[in-house]
Design a protein around this motif. Sequence first.
Motif, PDB file in Angstrom:
ATOM      1  N   PHE A 178       0.803  -1.223   0.000  1.00  0.00           N
ATOM      2  CA  PHE A 178       0.000   0.000   0.000  1.00  0.00           C
ATOM      3  C   PHE A 178       0.837   1.276   0.000  1.00  0.00           C
ATOM      4  CE2 PHE A 178      -2.462  -3.356   2.019  1.00  0.00           C
ATOM      5  CZ  PHE A 178      -3.660  -3.289   1.327  1.00  0.00           C
ATOM      6  N   SER A 179       2.153   1.178   0.008  1.00  0.00           N
ATOM      7  CA  SER A 179       2.992   2.375   0.034  1.00  0.00           C
ATOM      8  C   SER A 179       3.187   2.934  -1.370  1.00  0.00           C
ATOM      9  CB  SER A 179       4.361   2.047   0.649  1.00  0.00           C
ATOM     10  OG  SER A 179       5.033   1.089  -0.143  1.00  0.00           O
ATOM     11  N   ARG A 180       3.451   4.255  -1.443  1.00  0.00           N
ATOM     12  CA  ARG A 180       3.755   4.937  -2.707  1.00  0.00           C
ATOM     13  C   ARG A 180       2.700   4.649  -3.774  1.00  0.00           C
ATOM     14  NH1 ARG A 180       9.004   6.869  -2.641  1.00  0.00           N
ATOM     15  NH2 ARG A 180       8.973   7.034  -4.900  1.00  0.00           N
ATOM     16  N   SER A 181       1.444   4.900  -3.425  1.00  0.00           N
ATOM     17  CA  SER A 181       0.316   4.603  -4.305  1.00  0.00           C
ATOM     18  C   SER A 181      -0.331   5.896  -4.807  1.00  0.00           C
ATOM     19  CB  SER A 181      -0.724   3.776  -3.544  1.00  0.00           C
ATOM     20  OG  SER A 181      -1.276   4.542  -2.484  1.00  0.00           O
ATOM     21  N   PRO A 182      -1.177   5.812  -5.851  1.00  0.00           N
ATOM     22  CA  PRO A 182      -1.920   7.003  -6.283  1.00  0.00           C
ATOM     23  C   PRO A 182      -2.783   7.593  -5.178  1.00  0.00           C
ATOM     24  CG  PRO A 182      -2.020   5.301  -7.962  1.00  0.00           C
ATOM     25  CD  PRO A 182      -1.360   4.679  -6.764  1.00  0.00           C
ATOM     26  N   PHE A 183      -3.268   6.771  -4.269  1.00  0.00           N
ATOM     27  CA  PHE A 183      -4.070   7.266  -3.149  1.00  0.00           C
ATOM     28  C   PHE A 183      -3.248   8.223  -2.287  1.00  0.00           C
ATOM     29  CE2 PHE A 183      -5.234   6.509   1.380  1.00  0.00           C
ATOM     30  CZ  PHE A 183      -6.472   7.130   1.369  1.00  0.00           C
ATOM     31  N   ILE A 184      -2.022   7.851  -1.966  1.00  0.00           N
ATOM     32  CA  ILE A 184      -1.158   8.716  -1.154  1.00  0.00           C
ATOM     33  C   ILE A 184      -0.783   9.971  -1.933  1.00  0.00           C
ATOM     34  CG2 ILE A 184       1.058   8.850   0.048  1.00  0.00           C
ATOM     35  CD1 ILE A 184       0.836   5.857   0.568  1.00  0.00           C
ATOM     36  N   ALA A 185      -0.485   9.817  -3.215  1.00  0.00           N
ATOM     37  CA  ALA A 185      -0.165  10.989  -4.034  1.00  0.00           C
ATOM     38  C   ALA A 185      -1.350  11.944  -4.109  1.00  0.00           C
ATOM     39  CB  ALA A 185       0.247  10.544  -5.441  1.00  0.00           C
ATOM     40  N   GLY A 186      -2.555  11.395  -4.190  1.00  0.00           N
ATOM     41  CA  GLY A 186      -3.743  12.245  -4.226  1.00  0.00           C
ATOM     42  C   GLY A 186      -3.943  13.006  -2.932  1.00  0.00           C
ATOM     43  N   ILE A 187      -3.651  12.367  -1.795  1.00  0.00           N
ATOM     44  CA  ILE A 187      -3.781  13.065  -0.513  1.00  0.00           C
ATOM     45  C   ILE A 187      -2.788  14.220  -0.432  1.00  0.00           C
ATOM     46  CG2 ILE A 187      -3.561  12.840   1.985  1.00  0.00           C
ATOM     47  CD1 ILE A 187      -4.492   9.976   1.749  1.00  0.00           C
ATOM     48  N   VAL A 188      -1.541  13.976  -0.852  1.00  0.00           N
ATOM     49  CA  VAL A 188      -0.535  15.042  -0.829  1.00  0.00           C
ATOM     50  C   VAL A 188      -0.960  16.200  -1.724  1.00  0.00           C
ATOM     51  CG1 VAL A 188       1.859  15.622  -1.395  1.00  0.00           C
ATOM     52  CG2 VAL A 188       1.344  13.466  -0.245  1.00  0.00           C
ATOM     53  N   TYR A 265       5.302   2.775 -15.601  1.00  0.00           N
ATOM     54  CA  TYR A 265       4.550   3.118 -16.808  1.00  0.00           C
ATOM     55  C   TYR A 265       3.540   2.002 -17.097  1.00  0.00           C
ATOM     56  CZ  TYR A 265       3.473   5.392 -21.154  1.00  0.00           C
ATOM     57  OH  TYR A 265       2.819   6.052 -22.164  1.00  0.00           O
ATOM     58  N   ARG A 266       2.413   2.124 -16.409  1.00  0.00           N
ATOM     59  CA  ARG A 266       1.349   1.139 -16.566  1.00  0.00           C
ATOM     60  C   ARG A 266       0.043   1.784 -16.121  1.00  0.00           C
ATOM     61  NH1 ARG A 266       2.560  -4.211 -13.478  1.00  0.00           N
ATOM     62  NH2 ARG A 266       4.350  -4.064 -14.901  1.00  0.00           N
ATOM     63  N   THR A 267      -1.025   1.470 -16.843  1.00  0.00           N
ATOM     64  CA  THR A 267      -2.333   1.996 -16.451  1.00  0.00           C
ATOM     65  C   THR A 267      -2.789   1.332 -15.162  1.00  0.00           C
ATOM     66  OG1 THR A 267      -2.891   2.286 -18.783  1.00  0.00           O
ATOM     67  CG2 THR A 267      -4.696   2.375 -17.206  1.00  0.00           C
ATOM     68  N   ASN A 268      -3.140   2.143 -14.180  1.00  0.00           N
ATOM     69  CA  ASN A 268      -3.514   1.611 -12.884  1.00  0.00           C
ATOM     70  C   ASN A 268      -4.732   2.350 -12.353  1.00  0.00           C
ATOM     71  OD1 ASN A 268      -3.532   0.322 -10.385  1.00  0.00           O
ATOM     72  ND2 ASN A 268      -2.099   1.786  -9.488  1.00  0.00           N
ATOM     73  N   PHE A 269      -5.865   1.654 -12.326  1.00  0.00           N
ATOM     74  CA  PHE A 269      -7.073   2.212 -11.730  1.00  0.00           C
ATOM     75  C   PHE A 269      -7.240   1.774 -10.279  1.00  0.00           C
ATOM     76  CE2 PHE A 269      -8.132   2.343 -16.266  1.00  0.00           C
ATOM     77  CZ  PHE A 269      -8.587   3.647 -16.387  1.00  0.00           C
ATOM     78  N   GLN A 270      -6.392   0.883  -9.810  1.00  0.00           N
ATOM     79  CA  GLN A 270      -6.447   0.425  -8.415  1.00  0.00           C
ATOM     80  C   GLN A 270      -5.638   1.401  -7.569  1.00  0.00           C
ATOM     81  OE1 GLN A 270      -5.003  -3.529  -9.631  1.00  0.00           O
ATOM     82  NE2 GLN A 270      -6.838  -4.389  -8.685  1.00  0.00           N
ATOM     83  N   VAL A 271      -6.319   2.377  -7.019  1.00  0.00           N
ATOM     84  CA  VAL A 271      -5.651   3.545  -6.454  1.00  0.00           C
ATOM     85  C   VAL A 271      -4.858   3.239  -5.192  1.00  0.00           C
ATOM     86  CG1 VAL A 271      -7.348   5.097  -7.450  1.00  0.00           C
ATOM     87  CG2 VAL A 271      -7.726   4.177  -5.158  1.00  0.00           C
ATOM     88  N   LEU A 272      -5.103   2.094  -4.569  1.00  0.00           N
ATOM     89  CA  LEU A 272      -4.383   1.756  -3.341  1.00  0.00           C
ATOM     90  C   LEU A 272      -3.104   0.972  -3.618  1.00  0.00           C
ATOM     91  CD1 LEU A 272      -7.372   0.612  -1.078  1.00  0.00           C
ATOM     92  CD2 LEU A 272      -6.391   2.903  -1.331  1.00  0.00           C
ATOM     93  N   TYR A 273      -2.874   0.591  -4.856  1.00  0.00           N
ATOM     94  CA  TYR A 273      -1.723  -0.260  -5.192  1.00  0.00           C
ATOM     95  C   TYR A 273      -0.510   0.584  -5.554  1.00  0.00           C
ATOM     96  CZ  TYR A 273       0.931  -4.146  -7.134  1.00  0.00           C
ATOM     97  OH  TYR A 273       1.900  -5.080  -7.389  1.00  0.00           O
ATOM     98  N   THR A 274       0.666   0.068  -5.260  1.00  0.00           N
ATOM     99  CA  THR A 274       1.897   0.836  -5.353  1.00  0.00           C
ATOM    100  C   THR A 274       2.462   0.910  -6.758  1.00  0.00           C
ATOM    101  OG1 THR A 274       4.185   0.932  -4.589  1.00  0.00           O
ATOM    102  CG2 THR A 274       3.171  -1.240  -4.658  1.00  0.00           C
ATOM    103  N   GLN A 275       1.756   1.522  -7.657  1.00  0.00           N
ATOM    104  CA  GLN A 275       2.282   1.825  -8.984  1.00  0.00           C
ATOM    105  C   GLN A 275       1.392   2.863  -9.647  1.00  0.00           C
ATOM    106  OE1 GLN A 275       2.219  -1.851 -11.225  1.00  0.00           O
ATOM    107  NE2 GLN A 275       0.119  -1.548 -11.874  1.00  0.00           N
ATOM    108  N   GLY A 276       1.951   3.567 -10.591  1.00  0.00           N
ATOM    109  CA  GLY A 276       1.199   4.592 -11.306  1.00  0.00           C
ATOM    110  C   GLY A 276       2.109   5.737 -11.702  1.00  0.00           C
ATOM    111  N   GLY A 277       1.531   6.886 -11.916  1.00  0.00           N
ATOM    112  CA  GLY A 277       2.306   8.055 -12.303  1.00  0.00           C
ATOM    113  C   GLY A 277       1.429   9.067 -13.009  1.00  0.00           C
ATOM    114  N   ASN A 278       1.992  10.240 -13.237  1.00  0.00           N
ATOM    115  CA  ASN A 278       1.315  11.237 -14.057  1.00  0.00           C
ATOM    116  C   ASN A 278       2.301  11.752 -15.101  1.00  0.00           C
ATOM    117  OD1 ASN A 278       3.000  12.818 -12.507  1.00  0.00           O
ATOM    118  ND2 ASN A 278       1.408  14.176 -11.760  1.00  0.00           N
ATOM    119  N   VAL A 279       1.818  12.569 -15.993  1.00  0.00           N
ATOM    120  CA  VAL A 279       2.652  13.004 -17.117  1.00  0.00           C
ATOM    121  C   VAL A 279       3.877  13.772 -16.627  1.00  0.00           C
ATOM    122  CG1 VAL A 279       2.703  14.430 -19.191  1.00  0.00           C
ATOM    123  CG2 VAL A 279       0.675  13.065 -18.674  1.00  0.00           C
TER     124      VAL A 279
END
Length: 328
Positions: A178-188, A265-279
């Motif tokens: 659950f670390s370094r996930s889109p969910f945490i990035a969204g909170i920041v 570099y992978r499409t990730n809609f599972q916001v709690l999982y530790t992968q993703g990114g933005n442009v």
Amino acid sequence: MSIDAPTKVIPQARQITTKPRVSDQIFRGIVTAFSFSALVILALIALFLFQQGFSALKEQGFSFITSFEWNVFIDESGKEVANFGLQAMLVGTVVISFIALLIAVPLAVLTALFLTFYAPEGVKKLLITVIDLMAAFPSILYGLWGYFVLMPMAEYWAQLIHKWLGWIYIFDVPEPIFSRSPFIAGIVLSVMIIPIITSISREVFSQTPLERVQAAYALGATKWGMIRAVVLPFGANGVVGGSMLALGRAFGETVAVFSVLNIVYRTNFQVLYTQGGNVASMIVQKFGEAGKTEVSALIAAGLVLFVLTLFVNFIANAIVNKTVKSGR
């Protein structure tokens, strides 16, 4: 001896004209010049991005936006082969920014209402100073705070969300990481944009016409009833504008996202999982080791992000003009 009556002096009629004074003309010229300079700067930025990224856009075509691959390799004949597609990072940008807005907008609006209608004067001045100071913080500070302070707590929140809502796809994870996930990035990002939305919303709420406020009280409305019937409809335009301004910052945020998100570099809609990114974070990650071809593609990615931000603002203005109602 007679004293002559004083002769009445009739003043000369003043000529009424609409021609502005010289000082007004100078001020108007300065303001106009500065206003157009902003448009010129935006046009020059767009021109630079288009010029530098045109070769990648021409080679990849529309697949640059729709493809999910981003790689450069040398084939058997020694020729460089490049496949650049931005779709995965565009999805990540939208997902992270949506999480940030979902958290930030309600908190910011409630904070603005508290500061405008409920907070004592001393507390109000203190909180306004703190919020304005937060809006000026550099993003690296938010990134460090998110990594060292927020992430341990956010991981626990993510585990709870997964435990109770894991049956929903976006809250499910293929592995219990659950670390370094889109969910945490969204909170920041939400913490970063709350001061922007709060400041703009507070200014708009404070400009609610006094006669409308008094009319609501005269009809027997409570303070919350007055806010719901008068202040919120009147200030909806400002809230939407502040949210769009904050969304623009969320789209382009780089360092804070890079600090708390595992850039994959992978499409990730599972916001709690530790992968993703933005442009923006992808550009930072790849720019240092990119060759000439990939640099052109990264600049083209910046152009897409630039156009996306403008498009969102145009859509927001159209929505505001059609749907926002005046306070009653």
